[in-house]
Design a protein around this motif. Structure first.
Motif, PDB file in Angstrom:
ATOM      1  N   TYR A  55     -45.850 -29.542 -19.196  1.00  0.00           N
ATOM      2  CA  TYR A  55     -45.422 -28.367 -19.964  1.00  0.00           C
ATOM      3  C   TYR A  55     -45.688 -28.507 -21.466  1.00  0.00           C
ATOM      4  O   TYR A  55     -45.150 -27.739 -22.263  1.00  0.00           O
ATOM      5  N   CYS A  56     -46.477 -29.510 -21.850  1.00  0.00           N
ATOM      6  CA  CYS A  56     -46.769 -29.694 -23.279  1.00  0.00           C
ATOM      7  C   CYS A  56     -48.017 -28.899 -23.668  1.00  0.00           C
ATOM      8  O   CYS A  56     -49.123 -29.208 -23.199  1.00  0.00           O
ATOM      9  N   PRO A  57     -47.883 -27.915 -24.535  1.00  0.00           N
ATOM     10  CA  PRO A  57     -49.040 -27.085 -24.905  1.00  0.00           C
ATOM     11  C   PRO A  57     -50.190 -27.881 -25.510  1.00  0.00           C
ATOM     12  O   PRO A  57     -51.354 -27.581 -25.230  1.00  0.00           O
ATOM     13  N   THR A  58     -49.894 -28.930 -26.275  1.00  0.00           N
ATOM     14  CA  THR A  58     -50.999 -29.666 -26.904  1.00  0.00           C
ATOM     15  C   THR A  58     -51.760 -30.519 -25.892  1.00  0.00           C
ATOM     16  O   THR A  58     -52.822 -31.055 -26.201  1.00  0.00           O
ATOM     17  N   ARG A  68     -48.098 -21.120 -26.488  1.00  0.00           N
ATOM     18  CA  ARG A  68     -48.307 -22.195 -27.457  1.00  0.00           C
ATOM     19  C   ARG A  68     -47.060 -23.040 -27.703  1.00  0.00           C
ATOM     20  O   ARG A  68     -47.121 -24.032 -28.443  1.00  0.00           O
ATOM     21  N   ALA A  69     -45.942 -22.642 -27.136  1.00  0.00           N
ATOM     22  CA  ALA A  69     -44.720 -23.450 -27.287  1.00  0.00           C
ATOM     23  C   ALA A  69     -43.733 -23.068 -26.200  1.00  0.00           C
ATOM     24  O   ALA A  69     -43.677 -21.903 -25.781  1.00  0.00           O
ATOM     25  N   ILE A  70     -42.948 -24.053 -25.766  1.00  0.00           N
ATOM     26  CA  ILE A  70     -41.954 -23.822 -24.708  1.00  0.00           C
ATOM     27  C   ILE A  70     -40.644 -24.481 -25.118  1.00  0.00           C
ATOM     28  O   ILE A  70     -40.613 -25.663 -25.463  1.00  0.00           O
ATOM     29  N   VAL A  94     -54.218 -33.018 -19.559  1.00  0.00           N
ATOM     30  CA  VAL A  94     -53.572 -33.504 -18.335  1.00  0.00           C
ATOM     31  C   VAL A  94     -54.030 -32.646 -17.159  1.00  0.00           C
ATOM     32  O   VAL A  94     -54.341 -31.466 -17.317  1.00  0.00           O
ATOM     33  N   GLU A 131     -45.176 -33.829 -19.630  1.00  0.00           N
ATOM     34  CA  GLU A 131     -46.527 -33.516 -20.125  1.00  0.00           C
ATOM     35  C   GLU A 131     -47.127 -32.270 -19.493  1.00  0.00           C
ATOM     36  O   GLU A 131     -47.946 -31.582 -20.109  1.00  0.00           O
TER      37      GLU A 131
END
Lengths: 302, 302, 302, 302
Positions: B225-228, B243-245, B233, B223
């Motif tokens: 590293y989760c952009p959304t 916006r994305a990994i 968190v 989490e």
């Protein structure tokens, strides 16, 4: 019996029940749906040595997918007992992990009255950050991931389908047989509700049940159909002039789909120069409950 | 630290030992070797849920294969305990069954001093009709099959290699990150002795060990590293503007191969417009014995 | 006007008449039909600098080809004057020369009432050894060649169709725009009777008629839509937040086919993350007789 | 003379001079470089009916391209007079228009001492917004376009190379010959500085100069090598047991490259089951200045 000048043996393919699920993978482009599908259906040629039989069924147009993106339908075929684990692992490890994918149950698109539903709870991967949503009337889970978000249904239909539908493509040379088999696989890819689970859709090593010499193995080479053993075994079934035989094995959601696939595939093979004969494999009819007589399968073409 | 204008985190990838075998598949054309390789390396992204990690290493020119036909080398990576079974099943079900294939041990071509040898006795499939031969000084078994004949070595080298070499490709948009990851995978495909086992070579769902909420699962979404989840968190590690990994995971025969692959991959990703940052994944250094510092990996390029 | 959250400009695409022929190539497998089709439709992006505009229309199932083999339909689009030469050269040099091909007129399969017929007399290549035959009610010539025999019709329908149907895919990053364009091309490939003649179906360098500075060239960069010139030219049409624009150019057999293709393509592009806006190109309506208003094209989806 | 058990005719291939340029196309990924290369080298099988002969030479690793991105080298072969126009049109219409491409002269990478330079001034497309830059010591023009920016060199080397290097693959069946030809093309793709310009690299319709019956055509079927005419023409050169013949035509930057390609290709073809004989085409040695004796070409393998 002949089709396009190629003799067709008056015999039948013998097939067996297997449980089948159908999963639609969508992605940002066809290419990315395809890459996930390839990974998810690999190592899945034969239930004897692989954990499942699996393959790509067909493309699904964006018009026909729940999320309006391009899709690919795959079939996963295994015992009822193993299905849940296979769905969880193949979707969880090979599709959820793939770029831009979403996953939907695709069985009802091709067969009516699916009653069995397998739970595939991947949303735990979201560690509490996941949430329920609805897409085109279907309940899905959206799971945050590093890429953004994975979206997937968590219940997949399953039915008792058919495994081991088959026919043999015999060639004057190995390459004639191979191209005949390739043409057959091309044609079958247009039939909905079936897969040809072997590598590239083709079996180069058709087998018999058990072994005469090595009692500890479940299947061994079908020496009666081995061209190099034609003069070495009694009762060889390799016709004169045949130098190679490929088997096309077909799994499908039901008998109709397998029958259609056999018909399309055989017809295509007989158009290839150097294809010398078509036959099919059976075990005398004692084992499998499904029989596909070639003369029935081909009745619209003969 | 920057490369081609893209910031590189001063961090390291943490990796683990895994057992690795390397199998060369030859066939009548590259295409048929490729089809067998794809089947044999499917369902093999992560040792957590798949029976192995596997992938295509590289093409092998006909000049460099024992039988003078075009070839593809694959890596199969798993525990020492499972390796024999995985070699038997993946070669037996996915390569022996494929048109025109032959199989050779390919590990000694890329690493010296391989001592461990795994027996892979497929010749029983021949049911007594098989025979021993020699090809380019190697002992092989020739097994009659319906197609003609399968030829294969039956001993494969295995070494303790490296699993989980990795880096993160972060993008201003999801598609920038995805194309950056794709460019990285392209570049890594030119490095010998490594694979990127995930679908299309790319991990969209990088994970952490265990789960905070669901104690019964071995891994869950990362989490941080989760952009959304950036605003949801605490301690999110998603940089502003990202916006994305995607994560590229690399398995290889040794540290040098993995290091080269990381360098080539990162360099390629930084050439793609919209790639915003490169990082790598580790668990604080407590778990894996291998550390790949990005500043070392990239020292020839910076 | 918005579709899937993406703003759509209230504008129109302006298009022009062009002559169109449609050729069905069949072969032993889909792959070989495809290889011939690729060669025959290359060097054919724009009638400005290429001898024709050409591309692959769609697969044609063996059920729907005159000789019962798998096929691919291509469109060749050029002036009425050049059509005969282009058909002769592209079929003669790129299809007749290709392995296992046969060629049939495919225009009547997608439009009714084709009156214009172009003679394409390739049978002279047979040097007197050629012969007339009939296949599924069509007159063909069979020409002996080193491979065996080429079979082809020698009259191809032609109609006045539509060139230059188009739309613009604008992205927050270049890769978002590119993947949006790719998704559009994928979707358009499912529409019958159209092609996207540029490389991979995508135009990276949309142009304006003529040049302000260099009077001797017929077309030059459309600076109003160049993101890197947004602050350098007056009246830039690059919206804020847009960093790249791709144009999809569509040629088709008639207005309906082009309209369908625009609709499918735009819808697909708007599903791709990071696609920021859709527009279309016109010259004020003074040049081309065909206008495709985006609000009409998309009326079923909005 | 035999290779891998296949008889090799003691004859030679006769070849001709042609002007050759070599263009390196780079792009964001290999796939996009490939798509541009395919478009740029299409409609280019034979200088008789096409404006040029062209094809893909080889991949060029990002390590070896001027801009550090993945690349593909193509050859364009035509008369000295037509070269400038062909370079302008094929680069201008098929590469500059393609997503993310850049273009560099690639001839000096494979031959020394290139003196002839062809100007290819595409920067006029920039309508004054273009600018000169330097990349890895090369002068390039950067042209703003809707996608962003195109970058390209504007001077391309040209040399007098070799066209029409060739050999014949004869098969017991058509499919054996076809797969033999395919294996040859695969092998030749690994040789630098050559192309096989026909569809899929293969000529199905090898021709003779002129025609006996139709005086107005420049080339016609080579009836002496047509299997279906074996009993109809005097002096047929189709050996007994041969049912199909494919020709592989090779263009290259010099004699060495063509010789290597012939050797690699023939060797690969002879490994394919059902390939019955190898020969080569010549016109008695009166026309072309280059002779490639098969016994010389194969001297390292025999």
């Amino acid at each position: 019996m002949e089709l396009n000048g190629v003799p067709i043996d008056d015999t039948y393919a013998e097939a067996f029940p297997i449980w089948v699920s159908r999963v639609i993978i969508t992605a940002v482009t066809e290419e990315w749906a395809y890459k996930a599908a390839v990974e998810a259906t690999g190592f899945a040629t034969s239930a004897i040595g692989c954990p499942a039989e699996a393959g790509i069924d067909c493309y699904v147009s964006a018009d026909d997918t729940p999320d309006g993106r391009p899709g690919i339908a795959i079939l996963i075929c295994t015992s009822k007992k193993k299905m849940k684990e296979q769905l969880i692992e193949r979707i969880g490890e090979c599709i959820l992990t793939a770029p831009t994918t979403a996953v939907f149950d695709g069985l009802s698109d091709v067969v009516a009255g699916v009653e069995e539903k397998i739970p595939v709870k991947l949303h735990f991967f979201g560690d509490g950050y996941e949430e329920k949503r609805e897409i085109s009337g279907r309940t899905v889970w959206a799971i945050p991931k590093m890429e953004g978000e994975y979206v997937g249904e968590e219940e997949f239909g399953a039915i008792k389908g058919v495994a081991g539908g088959n026919f043999f493509v015999m060639g004057e040379t190995q390459m004639s047989a191979l191209m005949g088999a390739q043409a057959a696989v091309d044609a079958i890819s247009g039939v909905c509700g079936v897969i040809t689970p072997f590598p590239g859709g083709i079996v180069a090593s058709g087998s018999k049940v058990g072994s005469k010499k090595y009692k500890f193995i479940p299947a061994s080479t079908n020496e009666a159909y081995c061209p190099t053993l034609k003069d070495k075994v009694e009762g060889s079934k390799v016709p004169d002039g045949v130098r190679a035989i490929y088997e096309i094995v077909i799994d499908g959601v039901n008998e109709d789909a397998v029958r259609d696939a056999m018909g399309e595939g055989i017809r295509a093979a007989t158009k290839v120069p150097g294809v010398a004969r078509i036959s099919a494999g059976n075990f005398g009819g004692n084992l499998g409950p499904f029989k596909f007589e070639l003369k029935d399968v081909l009745k619209d073409y003969l």
